[in-house]
Structures are given as C-alpha cells and as structure tokens.
Write an enzyme that holds these catalytic residues in place. Structure first.
Site, mmCIF file in Angstrom:
data_model
loop_
_atom_site.group_PDB
_atom_site.id
_atom_site.type_symbol
_atom_site.label_atom_id
_atom_site.label_comp_id
_atom_site.label_asym_id
_atom_site.label_seq_id
_atom_site.Cartn_x
_atom_site.Cartn_y
_atom_site.Cartn_z
ATOM 1 N N GLY A 17 0.830 -1.196 0.000
ATOM 2 C CA GLY A 17 0.000 0.000 0.000
ATOM 3 C C GLY A 17 0.854 1.231 0.000
ATOM 4 O O GLY A 17 2.071 1.147 -0.095
ATOM 5 N N THR A 18 0.226 2.350 0.115
ATOM 6 C CA THR A 18 0.969 3.592 0.147
ATOM 7 C C THR A 18 0.177 4.619 0.927
ATOM 8 O O THR A 18 -1.004 4.433 1.180
ATOM 9 C CB THR A 18 1.283 4.090 -1.277
ATOM 10 O OG1 THR A 18 2.255 5.129 -1.195
ATOM 11 C CG2 THR A 18 0.058 4.598 -1.989
#
Length: 197
Positions: A17-18
C-alpha cells in the site's frame, strides 16, 4: 521437508500500500507520498499539467488547454479524474487526490472516491492513512504557512510509514505555487523519528 510443497503465502503476490496526502496553504499546495506501490500498480505523483498533480491520469486536459488557451483549472482536472474513476467504478477502486494551483482559485485539494468529488483543505488516503487520522486532526490548523505545511506532510508520512507495514521507502514531497513546482525526495533515514523509535 524435501519434496513438500512450499506454503501458499510464499508464491502469492505481495499486496503493498501507500500513503498519500495533500494540503492547501495560502498561495499553493503541498503533496506527499511514500515510495511503495498500491496493490499491483504504481502510484506516484502524476503530473496532469505543470501546476496540477494527481496520484494518477493525464489524457484529456491537453484538449481543454488548447480550447481555452490557458492552463486548465484544478477543479477541471479533478472533475476529469472523478469522471474516469466513476466510469470504471466496477474495475477501479481508488481514493484519488488531485491538487494544484491555478490563477482563478489558487491552491486547491480535491479528493475523489467513486463518483464523489470534494474540495478539502487537506486530504489523506492509502493504507497508511488509517494510522494517522488522529495526528492530522490534532495538528492541522487553517492558515499554516508553506513551511508549516511541508513539515505537516513530512511528519504525517513519517508516522504512517512507521506504523503501516505496507507504507515505506522514501517520501516524495511536491510543493506547487504560482511561481514554481518544487519536488523533493526525503530518504527514509532522514525522516523525523518519534518517541517509540
């Protein structure tokens, strides 16, 4: 152990994810992201035009630019992104942030999810955002200077990267105002540390 099948988790695709963030200041915006990727596609600060950035798409703004003979408005770019995300809502599930500066309205931040488009003084998204909502709610205040917004973005990313196992790497920071678009990379070792580190 020889001849045994390897555990399924070893061969599965890793879903990372980010963390993304954007905030308005008087005269511009500051955007930030860590360097990991979201799901299986790369998410970066994508230039929509020189003074507008998104965490994704470019095509039709060039036509708009030619029709009106000036840089497009941030709201126009955000609406384009919203329309694309709504059109493909069955195939695309994404929280997108479009932020930038234009002559008419200065610095602006728009967040879109599905068919919803909202202008906000700041927006956060991605897997790391759930770890930092309390921080941003406590630390954000209207009227912050450009430097205070840059520090706010860096601290938010550092906290998210520390807490979220899917966020990490380096921090990308982009500051956009009437005069310039400044991009900066902060290495993981240079990010601020907090009490538990």
């Amino acid at each position: 152990m020889l001849g045994e099948a390897e555990p399924q988790w070893i061969s599965e695709e890793v879903k990372t994810g980010t963390t993304i963030i954007a905030i308005e200041f008087n005269g511009g915006v500051v955007l930030g992201s860590d360097s990991r990727v979201m799901l299986s596609g790369s998410i970066v600060l994508e230039p929509l035009k020189r003074k507008i950035k998104c965490f994704c798409i470019t095509p039709r703004l060039d036509c708009n630019h030619l029709e009106i003979d000036e840089d497009p408005q941030v709201r126009s770019a955000a609406t384009l992104v919203k329309n694309i995300s709504y059109k493909y809502k069955e195939e695309l599930s994404a929280h997108l942030i479009v932020a930038g500066w234009d002559r008419r309205d200065g610095g602006q931040v728009f967040a879109t999810l599905g068919g919803l488009l909202t202008r906000q003084p700041f927006a956060i998204g991605g897997s790391g955002s759930s770890y930092v909502y309390g921080f941003v709610d406590a630390e954000y205040r209207r009227g912050m200077t450009k430097e205070e917004c840059q520090k706010f973005v860096v601290n938010t990313l550092a906290l998210a990267m520390n807490r979220d196992g899917s966020s990490g790497g380096v921090a990308y920071i982009v500051t956009i105002d009437e005069h310039s678009t400044d991009e900066k990379v902060i290495l993981g070792n240079d990010l601020p540390t907090f009490f538990d580190q």
